[in-house]
Design an enzyme around this catalytic site. Structure first.
Site, PDB file in Angstrom:
ATOM      1  N   GLU A  42      -4.669   3.497   6.302  1.00 62.81           N
ATOM      2  CA  GLU A  42      -4.427   3.315   4.864  1.00 62.81           C
ATOM      3  C   GLU A  42      -5.100   4.456   4.097  1.00 62.81           C
ATOM      4  O   GLU A  42      -4.657   4.866   3.034  1.00 62.81           O
ATOM      5  CB  GLU A  42      -5.024   1.965   4.444  1.00 62.81           C
ATOM      6  N   SER A  70     -10.435  -1.112   3.483  1.00 64.85           N
ATOM      7  CA  SER A  70      -9.661  -1.219   4.725  1.00 64.85           C
ATOM      8  C   SER A  70      -9.242   0.181   5.161  1.00 64.85           C
ATOM      9  O   SER A  70      -8.651   0.922   4.388  1.00 64.85           O
ATOM     10  CB  SER A  70      -8.392  -2.041   4.512  1.00 64.85           C
ATOM     11  N   ARG A 106       0.834  -1.223   0.000  1.00 66.51           N
ATOM     12  CA  ARG A 106       0.000   0.000   0.000  1.00 66.51           C
ATOM     13  C   ARG A 106       0.865   1.269   0.000  1.00 66.51           C
ATOM     14  O   ARG A 106       0.524   2.258   0.638  1.00 66.51           O
ATOM     15  CB  ARG A 106      -0.949   0.031   1.200  1.00 66.51           C
TER      16      ARG A 106
HETATM   17  N1  EPU Z   1      -9.969 -11.077  10.423  1.00 67.53           N
HETATM   18  C1  EPU Z   1     -10.650 -11.146  11.633  1.00 67.53           C
HETATM   19  N2  EPU Z   1     -11.666 -10.258  11.864  1.00 67.53           N
HETATM   20  C2  EPU Z   1     -12.037  -9.341  10.943  1.00 67.53           C
HETATM   21  C3  EPU Z   1     -11.353  -9.279   9.718  1.00 67.53           C
HETATM   22  C4  EPU Z   1     -10.318 -10.166   9.479  1.00 67.53           C
HETATM   23  O1  EPU Z   1     -10.356 -11.942  12.486  1.00 67.53           O
HETATM   24  O2  EPU Z   1     -12.969  -8.583  11.232  1.00 67.53           O
HETATM   25  C5  EPU Z   1      -8.872 -12.030  10.172  1.00 67.53           C
HETATM   26  C6  EPU Z   1      -9.378 -13.365   9.675  1.00 67.53           C
HETATM   27  O3  EPU Z   1      -8.655 -14.373  10.305  1.00 67.53           O
HETATM   28  C7  EPU Z   1      -9.034 -13.370   8.224  1.00 67.53           C
HETATM   29  C8  EPU Z   1      -7.799 -12.517   8.176  1.00 67.53           C
HETATM   30  O4  EPU Z   1      -8.016 -11.542   9.196  1.00 67.53           O
HETATM   31  O5  EPU Z   1      -8.801 -14.658   7.778  1.00 67.53           O
HETATM   32  C9  EPU Z   1      -7.597 -11.835   6.852  1.00 67.53           C
HETATM   33  O6  EPU Z   1      -8.812 -11.199   6.481  1.00 67.53           O
HETATM   34  P1  EPU Z   1      -9.139 -10.829   4.961  1.00 67.53           P
HETATM   35  O7  EPU Z   1      -8.878 -11.974   4.072  1.00 67.53           O
HETATM   36  O8  EPU Z   1     -10.501 -10.219   4.942  1.00 67.53           O
HETATM   37  O9  EPU Z   1      -8.017  -9.793   4.620  1.00 67.53           O
HETATM   38  P2  EPU Z   1      -7.563  -8.472   5.377  1.00 67.53           P
HETATM   39  O10 EPU Z   1      -6.190  -8.668   5.894  1.00 67.53           O
HETATM   40  O11 EPU Z   1      -8.608  -8.097   6.374  1.00 67.53           O
HETATM   41  C10 EPU Z   1      -6.492  -7.451   3.206  1.00 67.53           C
HETATM   42  C11 EPU Z   1      -6.532  -6.135   2.473  1.00 67.53           C
HETATM   43  C12 EPU Z   1      -7.817  -5.995   1.677  1.00 67.53           C
HETATM   44  C13 EPU Z   1      -7.899  -7.141   0.674  1.00 67.53           C
HETATM   45  C14 EPU Z   1      -7.836  -8.471   1.456  1.00 67.53           C
HETATM   46  C15 EPU Z   1      -7.772  -9.658   0.520  1.00 67.53           C
HETATM   47  C16 EPU Z   1      -5.209  -4.621   3.805  1.00 67.53           C
HETATM   48  C17 EPU Z   1      -5.214  -3.466   4.757  1.00 67.53           C
HETATM   49  N3  EPU Z   1      -6.407  -5.042   3.429  1.00 67.53           N
HETATM   50  O12 EPU Z   1      -7.559  -7.413   4.164  1.00 67.53           O
HETATM   51  O13 EPU Z   1      -7.746  -4.781   0.943  1.00 67.53           O
HETATM   52  O14 EPU Z   1      -9.097  -7.075  -0.067  1.00 67.53           O
HETATM   53  O15 EPU Z   1      -6.650  -8.511   2.272  1.00 67.53           O
HETATM   54  O16 EPU Z   1      -6.537  -9.701  -0.095  1.00 67.53           O
HETATM   55  O17 EPU Z   1      -4.146  -5.106   3.429  1.00 67.53           O
HETATM   56  C18 EPU Z   1      -8.243  -2.471   1.037  1.00 67.53           C
HETATM   57  O18 EPU Z   1      -7.023  -2.286   1.028  1.00 67.53           O
HETATM   58  O19 EPU Z   1      -9.066  -1.523   1.057  1.00 67.53           O
HETATM   59  C19 EPU Z   1      -8.744  -3.837   1.059  1.00 67.53           C
HETATM   60  C20 EPU Z   1     -10.049  -4.139   1.187  1.00 67.53           C
END
Ligand code: EPU
Length: 336
Positions: free
Chosen positions: A331, A236, A162
């Site tokens: 972000e 995010s 990012r």
């Molecule tokens: N999780 C929780 N609680 C929550 C959300 C997530 O426990 O409320 C844990 C879960 O274990 C889940 C893990 O976090 O398995 C990862 O969650 P997710 O796959 O939803 O990914 P993220 O880390 O929350 C990142 C990006 C997203 C992108 C997804 C998929 C960042 C800041 N965010 O989210 O990007 O879509 O991975 O690759 O890196 C964005 O940047 O706006 C965005 C949506």
């Protein structure tokens, strides 16, 4: 160059926040940019693309430039790739759909990300195992100090998680006009992100295609991320923090379920987990709060103001720091 006065930016930011722009200048061609900067007009207070990664907490005096540069075309090809240039003002997801329809592979994992093409390199958008840097060839930007257009290649952009040079040293100095992508003629499917495999299986897909991956990503995103047309948000709100292995191990003793992934020698922690475990998931205060299905996403249920959302993000940052000794970074671009 179309100019309007006292315009509410509410329809132009995905958080759906009201903010009055004193003067809104629509930039629909590169000539408009040159004309604007070569006139005696004051330096713009704000440059707006799709408004998908921005928290507006106040009105915008002076001039807001709205970048609406159009056009998608194949500018070159070789044995393995198409080089496709898109104007910064094209809607990102429309570009992805056109790529899928045209058989240009590489952006299918990035389906349904809100915002415009011009904003994509700004923060090296990424999802489901792919980042813009993986398909990036070059971009053309207008450098406001030099009043000239310059081409930036991959090595010039300093892409990170990012991150890019456009968010750092070139902040407020370069306006991205078009981006050229290097897209594959023969796809190499990236299904490394567990949720994609599961979704493809649920969908009963046996014959993998870029369309199938896109459909899977769309289904996953719809299941956990709010649609900005229905609930204002900017995806995010925080980055996933990177901490040392030692720090992660000590947290794991206290919180055995904590989620983290290896990142070089360190560990990238799921900020969503940290926030959820701090009790914030689904918290609602009046017209704003934290999404019920993804704790990384702050939402506007309708009439919120940006400052309230900012204060909620401060509270989350402070609570997360108290609990885990991790300081979350936003972000989203804060206009305050
Ligand atoms: N999780 C929780 N609680 C929550 C959300 C997530 O426990 O409320 C844990 C879960 O274990 C889940 C893990 O976090 O398995 C990862 O969650 P997710 O796959 O939803 O990914 P993220 O880390 O929350 C990142 C990006 C997203 C992108 C997804 C998929 C960042 C800041 N965010 O989210 O990007 O879509 O991975 O690759 O890196 C964005 O940047 O706006 C965005 C949506």
């Amino acid at each position: 160059m179309r100019i309007a006065e006292n315009i509410d930016l509410k329809p132009f930011n995905t958080f759906g926040l009201s903010s009055i722009a004193e003067r809104l200048v629509h930039i629909t061609s590169q000539d408009d940019l040159v004309e604007y900067f070569e006139s005696a007009a004051p330096y713009p207070s704000l440059v707006l693309g799709g408004g998908s990664n921005m928290l507006l907490t106040r009105d915008i005096p002076g001039t807001t430039l709205k970048i609406e540069l159009p056009g998608i075309e194949v500018v070159d090809e070789d044995a393995t790739h198409y080089y496709v240039r898109s104007g910064a003002g094209e809607v990102w997801h429309a570009f992805v759909l056109k790529a899928i329809e045209s058989g240009w592979a590489g952006v299918e994992n990035l389906s349904l990300i809100p915002g415009n093409v011009g904003a994509a390199p700004m923060q090296n958008i990424g999802a489901y195992g792919v980042e813009i840097k993986d398909v990036f060839h070059s971009l053309e930007a207008y450098l406001t100090a030099d009043k000239s257009f310059e081409t930036f290649y991959l090595k010039d952009c300093n892409f990170g998680y990012r991150e890019s040079v456009f968010k750092r040293t070139l902040k407020n100095r370069a306006i991205i006009c078009s981006v050229t992508f290097k897209l594959k003629k023969t796809p190499s499917f990236n299904t490394s992100y567990g949720a994609i495999e599961q979704e493809l299986e649920r969908m009963g897909v046996t014959d993998l295609s870029i369309k199938a991956i896109s459909d899977a990503v769309i289904a996953i995103r719809r299941s956990k991320l709010p649609n900005p047309k229905e609930i204002g948000n900017a995806g995010s709100f925080f980055k996933n923090p990177v901490i040392t292995k030692g720090h992660f191990e000590s947290l794991k003793k206290r919180y055995p379920n904590i989620v983290g992934y290896p990142a070089a020698d360190d560990v990238k922690v799921a900020a969503g987990w940290l926030i959820e475990n701090a009790g914030y998931k689904g918290k609602r205060v009046g017209d704003y709060g934290i999404h019920t299905r993804q704790a990384l996403v702050l939402v506007n249920y309708g009439g919120a103001n940006g400052e309230d959302i900012y204060q909620l993000s401060e509270e989350v940052i402070n609570r997360v720091e108290e609990m885990y000794d991790i300081r979350l970074e936003r972000e989203v671009n804060i206009i305050r």
